[in-house]
Design a protein around this motif. Structure first.
Motif, PDB file in Angstrom:
ATOM      1  N   LYS A 318     -70.439  17.838 -11.839  1.00 39.58           N
ATOM      2  CA  LYS A 318     -70.844  18.288 -10.484  1.00 39.58           C
ATOM      3  C   LYS A 318     -71.219  19.761 -10.373  1.00 39.58           C
ATOM      4  O   LYS A 318     -70.391  20.449 -11.110  1.00 39.58           O
ATOM      5  N   GLU A 319     -72.170  19.934  -9.677  1.00 37.80           N
ATOM      6  CA  GLU A 319     -72.367  21.446  -9.436  1.00 37.80           C
ATOM      7  C   GLU A 319     -71.286  22.387  -8.883  1.00 37.80           C
ATOM      8  O   GLU A 319     -71.170  23.432  -9.439  1.00 37.80           O
ATOM      9  N   ALA A 320     -70.476  21.729  -8.141  1.00 37.73           N
ATOM     10  CA  ALA A 320     -69.335  22.555  -7.675  1.00 37.73           C
ATOM     11  C   ALA A 320     -68.401  22.777  -8.932  1.00 37.73           C
ATOM     12  O   ALA A 320     -67.552  23.777  -8.610  1.00 37.73           O
ATOM     13  N   ASN A 321     -68.382  22.185  -9.845  1.00 34.49           N
ATOM     14  CA  ASN A 321     -67.466  22.246 -10.860  1.00 34.49           C
ATOM     15  C   ASN A 321     -67.885  23.195 -11.935  1.00 34.49           C
ATOM     16  O   ASN A 321     -67.015  23.649 -12.870  1.00 34.49           O
ATOM     17  N   LYS A 322     -68.908  23.483 -12.128  1.00 35.21           N
ATOM     18  CA  LYS A 322     -69.569  24.232 -13.306  1.00 35.21           C
ATOM     19  C   LYS A 322     -68.955  25.625 -13.199  1.00 35.21           C
ATOM     20  O   LYS A 322     -68.676  26.179 -14.428  1.00 35.21           O
ATOM     21  N   ALA A 323     -68.575  26.296 -12.156  1.00 34.37           N
ATOM     22  CA  ALA A 323     -68.177  27.642 -12.096  1.00 34.37           C
ATOM     23  C   ALA A 323     -66.669  27.733 -12.742  1.00 34.37           C
ATOM     24  O   ALA A 323     -66.016  28.480 -13.307  1.00 34.37           O
ATOM     25  N   LYS A 324     -65.873  26.468 -12.646  1.00 35.81           N
ATOM     26  CA  LYS A 324     -64.592  26.516 -13.222  1.00 35.81           C
ATOM     27  C   LYS A 324     -64.625  25.552 -14.611  1.00 35.81           C
ATOM     28  O   LYS A 324     -63.526  25.451 -15.170  1.00 35.81           O
ATOM     29  N   LEU A 325     -65.760  25.374 -15.146  1.00 36.11           N
ATOM     30  CA  LEU A 325     -65.785  24.371 -16.244  1.00 36.11           C
ATOM     31  C   LEU A 325     -64.892  25.143 -17.545  1.00 36.11           C
ATOM     32  O   LEU A 325     -64.410  24.302 -18.375  1.00 36.11           O
TER      33      LEU A 325
END
Length: 374
Positions: A318-325
């Motif tokens: 999900k786009e929202a999860n990329k920063a926390k990957l």
């Protein structure tokens, strides 16, 4: 014919109108004989206040007391010039940082008739330079403090993870014994069995977290010590991974397409294996049940980098999860086993030697990880 040109007058007017530099002349003994407008502006003295005065009046008081003005004159005579950056004094007693050039003046026959002095006010430049030095020292000190904290933290993690293994093993053994005893006496009802299963699952998760902490501590120690780099064969590393981990990957039938345009690289063998294993493992685990699993493994050159690409057609992110990957212990799919430190660790490994890792992903379509290695 025109009137004769007074070149001395022209030079005098030219020098007198220079405002950004204090330019003045002295006799052989350092008594001031000429004073331009720049000197008035920078030092604060008018002609009538300074002409005929010993130039040492422009030095800080402690410099005058130690006889520095005469020493500077002597150095200029001996060396043919004197150049320095140092403190000088204005009429009001305030000090400023200056670039100073003192040069002897000679007649055509070689007889010295005095000195010329050029002074540039560098106070603002010095303030900026000192501030940069202060910031650099502050950053260096903070970095040193962080290194100490990191070492302490690594030692704590290592000690804690090591010391916790024995109690966890004891708890695991006691739960197993309790489960067996309750079964032997027919005391194990459905509710108790469910509770014991939850406890066993929690112990398993706890063991996994402790092991992960130990791996992170080991990774940091490897960074501090440095791992030996060598020429490694990329297809061979891939082959070893598939041979050793084939059984764990076999639960998912994936078609792997390889394109090794770059066959070898100078790198830590252990670290490269960790990077490739984690990326392949993620591609297998996060496959889509709705389509045949396909993984594309590729190496190629781009600019000054060797790129390792692992692309799949799995679940995507999900786009929202990329920063926390790449955050430690972050997981976005609970149906797959794992603790969420694999990507965190390989990102640390890659960046520690000047590389970078990028991800392109679309939920429901797939994911591509690109590792750029120098």
């Amino acid at each position: 014919m025109g009137l004769p040109i007074d070149t001395n007058f022209i030079y005098s007017q030219f020098i007198d109108q220079v405002k950004e530099y204090a330019i003045y002349a002295t006799d052989n003994n350092g008594f001031i004989t000429f004073w331009n407008d720049g000197a008035k502006r920078i030092k604060g003295y008018e002609d009538e206040e300074i002409i005929g005065k010993f130039y040492g009046i422009l030095f800080p008081d402690d410099y005058q007391e130690e006889g520095k003005p005469l020493k500077v004159l002597q150095e200029a005579r001996t060396n043919g010039f004197y150049v320095a950056e140092d403190w000088r004094k204005r009429k009001d007693g305030s000090l400023f940082w200056a670039k100073i050039t003192l040069t002897p003046i000679y007649k055509p026959n070689g007889e010295q008739i005095g000195f010329t002095k050029v002074t540039q006010d560098l106070t603002q430049q010095k303030i900026l330079k000192d501030e940069l030095v202060r910031q650099h020292e502050e950053i260096t000190q903070k970095n040193n403090d962080l290194k100490v904290v990191n070492v302490d933290l690594d030692n704590f993690i290592y000690t804690a993870s090591h010391d916790l293994k024995a109690p966890i093993a004891n708890i695991e053994g006691l739960i197993s014994l309790l489960n067996k005893r309750l079964g032997n006496c027919n005391c194990l009802d459905q509710a108790t069995s469910t509770i014991l299963q939850h406890v066993t699952t929690s112990i398993k998760q706890f063991k996994s977290t402790v092991n992960d902490l130990a791996e992170i501590s080991k990774l940091q120690k490897n960074f501090a010590q440095g791992l030996m780099e060598e020429k490694i064969n990329i297809p061979q590393i891939y082959k070893e991974i598939m041979e050793v981990n084939g059984l764990s990957f076999s639960n998912t039938k994936c078609k792997i397409q390889t394109d090794f345009q770059v066959m070898s690289i100078i790198y830590s063998r252990k670290n490269f294996r960790s990077i490739l294993y984690n990326l392949l493992s993620n591609a297998f685990r996060y496959h889509s049940p709705e389509r045949t699993c396909v993984i594309q493994l590729k190496t190629y050159e781009q600019n000054s980098n060797i790129v390792l690409s692992v692309k799949d057609n799995g679940l995507g992110i999900k786009e929202a999860n990329k920063a926390k990957l790449f955050t430690m212990f972050k997981r976005f799919h609970n149906h797959v086993e794992g603790t969420g430190i694999g990507l965190y660790m390989i990102k640390r490994i890659i960046e520690n030697v000047g590389g970078k890792i990028e991800v392109e992903s679309e939920e429901g379509v797939g994911t591509e990880f690109k590792v750029y290695l120098k």
